[in-house]
Design a protein around this motif. Sequence first.
Motif, mmCIF file in Angstrom:
data_model
loop_
_atom_site.group_PDB
_atom_site.id
_atom_site.type_symbol
_atom_site.label_atom_id
_atom_site.label_comp_id
_atom_site.label_asym_id
_atom_site.label_seq_id
_atom_site.Cartn_x
_atom_site.Cartn_y
_atom_site.Cartn_z
ATOM 1 N N TYR A 59 105.695 -29.517 -5.514
ATOM 2 C CA TYR A 59 104.649 -29.770 -6.516
ATOM 3 C C TYR A 59 103.920 -31.069 -6.195
ATOM 4 O O TYR A 59 102.701 -31.168 -6.349
ATOM 5 C CB TYR A 59 105.271 -29.851 -7.909
ATOM 6 C CG TYR A 59 104.280 -30.152 -9.000
ATOM 7 C CD1 TYR A 59 103.581 -29.129 -9.646
ATOM 8 C CD2 TYR A 59 104.017 -31.460 -9.388
ATOM 9 C CE1 TYR A 59 102.662 -29.402 -10.642
ATOM 10 C CE2 TYR A 59 103.094 -31.744 -10.384
ATOM 11 C CZ TYR A 59 102.420 -30.710 -11.006
ATOM 12 O OH TYR A 59 101.498 -30.997 -11.987
ATOM 13 N N GLU A 60 104.665 -32.055 -5.715
ATOM 14 C CA GLU A 60 104.080 -33.358 -5.387
ATOM 15 C C GLU A 60 103.343 -33.354 -4.055
ATOM 16 O O GLU A 60 102.712 -34.339 -3.675
ATOM 17 C CB GLU A 60 105.179 -34.426 -5.357
ATOM 18 C CG GLU A 60 105.835 -34.663 -6.701
ATOM 19 C CD GLU A 60 107.036 -35.596 -6.608
ATOM 20 O OE1 GLU A 60 107.073 -36.439 -5.685
ATOM 21 O OE2 GLU A 60 107.940 -35.486 -7.456
ATOM 22 N N GLY A 61 103.433 -32.236 -3.327
ATOM 23 C CA GLY A 61 102.722 -32.121 -2.061
ATOM 24 C C GLY A 61 103.401 -32.815 -0.908
ATOM 25 O O GLY A 61 102.765 -33.116 0.115
ATOM 26 N N LEU A 62 104.707 -33.058 -1.040
ATOM 27 C CA LEU A 62 105.443 -33.763 0.014
ATOM 28 C C LEU A 62 106.164 -32.813 0.968
ATOM 29 O O LEU A 62 106.475 -33.191 2.098
ATOM 30 C CB LEU A 62 106.452 -34.734 -0.616
ATOM 31 C CG LEU A 62 105.836 -35.859 -1.456
ATOM 32 C CD1 LEU A 62 106.932 -36.681 -2.117
ATOM 33 C CD2 LEU A 62 104.949 -36.753 -0.601
ATOM 34 N N VAL A 63 106.468 -31.593 0.504
ATOM 35 C CA VAL A 63 107.129 -30.611 1.359
ATOM 36 C C VAL A 63 106.471 -29.254 1.156
ATOM 37 O O VAL A 63 105.741 -29.029 0.180
ATOM 38 C CB VAL A 63 108.648 -30.486 1.061
ATOM 39 C CG1 VAL A 63 109.338 -31.832 1.150
ATOM 40 C CG2 VAL A 63 108.884 -29.837 -0.296
ATOM 41 N N GLU A 64 106.754 -28.353 2.090
ATOM 42 C CA GLU A 64 106.249 -26.984 2.007
ATOM 43 C C GLU A 64 107.375 -26.037 2.404
ATOM 44 O O GLU A 64 108.048 -26.261 3.405
ATOM 45 C CB GLU A 64 105.063 -26.798 2.931
ATOM 46 C CG GLU A 64 104.476 -25.385 2.908
ATOM 47 C CD GLU A 64 103.327 -25.217 3.883
ATOM 48 O OE1 GLU A 64 102.374 -24.511 3.536
ATOM 49 O OE2 GLU A 64 103.392 -25.796 4.990
ATOM 50 N N ALA A 104 105.991 -35.808 8.938
ATOM 51 C CA ALA A 104 105.324 -34.499 8.927
ATOM 52 C C ALA A 104 105.827 -33.636 10.078
ATOM 53 O O ALA A 104 105.879 -34.080 11.222
ATOM 54 C CB ALA A 104 103.817 -34.694 9.029
ATOM 55 N N GLY A 105 106.204 -32.404 9.738
ATOM 56 C CA GLY A 105 106.702 -31.471 10.742
ATOM 57 C C GLY A 105 108.207 -31.385 10.810
ATOM 58 O O GLY A 105 108.751 -30.414 11.353
ATOM 59 N N TYR A 119 109.622 -27.637 5.254
ATOM 60 C CA TYR A 119 108.939 -28.513 6.203
ATOM 61 C C TYR A 119 108.346 -29.726 5.481
ATOM 62 O O TYR A 119 107.738 -29.586 4.404
ATOM 63 C CB TYR A 119 107.845 -27.755 6.951
ATOM 64 C CG TYR A 119 108.414 -26.850 8.016
ATOM 65 C CD1 TYR A 119 108.486 -27.260 9.345
ATOM 66 C CD2 TYR A 119 108.912 -25.600 7.683
ATOM 67 C CE1 TYR A 119 109.032 -26.433 10.326
ATOM 68 C CE2 TYR A 119 109.464 -24.763 8.651
ATOM 69 C CZ TYR A 119 109.524 -25.198 9.965
ATOM 70 O OH TYR A 119 110.070 -24.381 10.917
ATOM 71 N N ILE A 120 108.539 -30.884 6.070
ATOM 72 C CA ILE A 120 108.010 -32.111 5.512
ATOM 73 C C ILE A 120 106.513 -32.180 5.801
ATOM 74 O O ILE A 120 106.073 -31.998 6.939
ATOM 75 C CB ILE A 120 108.705 -33.349 6.146
ATOM 76 C CG1 ILE A 120 110.217 -33.252 5.962
ATOM 77 C CG2 ILE A 120 108.151 -34.632 5.541
ATOM 78 C CD1 ILE A 120 110.686 -33.186 4.531
ATOM 79 N N LEU A 121 105.727 -32.416 4.755
ATOM 80 C CA LEU A 121 104.292 -32.586 4.934
ATOM 81 C C LEU A 121 103.960 -34.056 5.187
ATOM 82 O O LEU A 121 102.908 -34.375 5.737
ATOM 83 C CB LEU A 121 103.537 -32.085 3.693
ATOM 84 C CG LEU A 121 103.672 -30.585 3.409
ATOM 85 C CD1 LEU A 121 102.897 -30.220 2.160
ATOM 86 C CD2 LEU A 121 103.200 -29.764 4.601
#
Length: 220
Positions: free
Chosen positions: A59-64, A30-31, A72-74
């Motif tokens: 879509y999978e909520g892994l990156v933004e 993350a970050g 950015y990696i979530l």
Amino acid sequence: MRDKVERGVSLGTQVADIIRQRIVRGELQAGDRLTEEGVAEEFQVSRGPVRDAVSQLSYEGLVEVRRPRGIYILGLSADDVEQLYSLRGALERLAVQRAMDVTDDEPWRRVWQCVERMAVAADEGDHPAFQKADVEFHSLFYEMARHPRLLATWRQYEPTFAALLDVTINHDDDLHESSEAHRRLYDVLRSGDRAAAEAELIEHLRGAEERMRLELVARR
């Protein structure tokens, strides 16, 4: 060894698979920040496949995506794991209940073949073969459910769960316990006892979630 993509296969899917595995394994946390240019250069692809990959991972909520600063990696937190497995539990209970209505032996024969492949893989200590059969085993229930929207939802998250399994399964030196768990699930599904089938499935997925939780704890 540097990860590579194969020509002739969807490049966006391959890039997404590699980045997803790095996130699930904790290699990307993350970050952490990526750029389209950097990813395209690493995999020697154009920006089109990179955008496709990022769209799927978003879509999978892994990156933004934060324009114009980058991707950015979530990451994957304990809360993410809980959400993923609670979602899967809801989806798979419906899939299994509908699959149990299938009386045609052919689809069930394919499920049993997965059970047999897992048994062989356990005997041989072949983790990749076991993982492939494991994912196919569960995917077949969604296909048998004859519910296109349910299947489409599963297909969206199937790569994430395959990546989670890739991590947890490699912590099992002996795969026989997992192999036997799939045999038990198959047997109870074929018995026609819906209450027992749901209980067995819930316990099956609870074990998978717990192994992933322990993996996250071990990384701290």
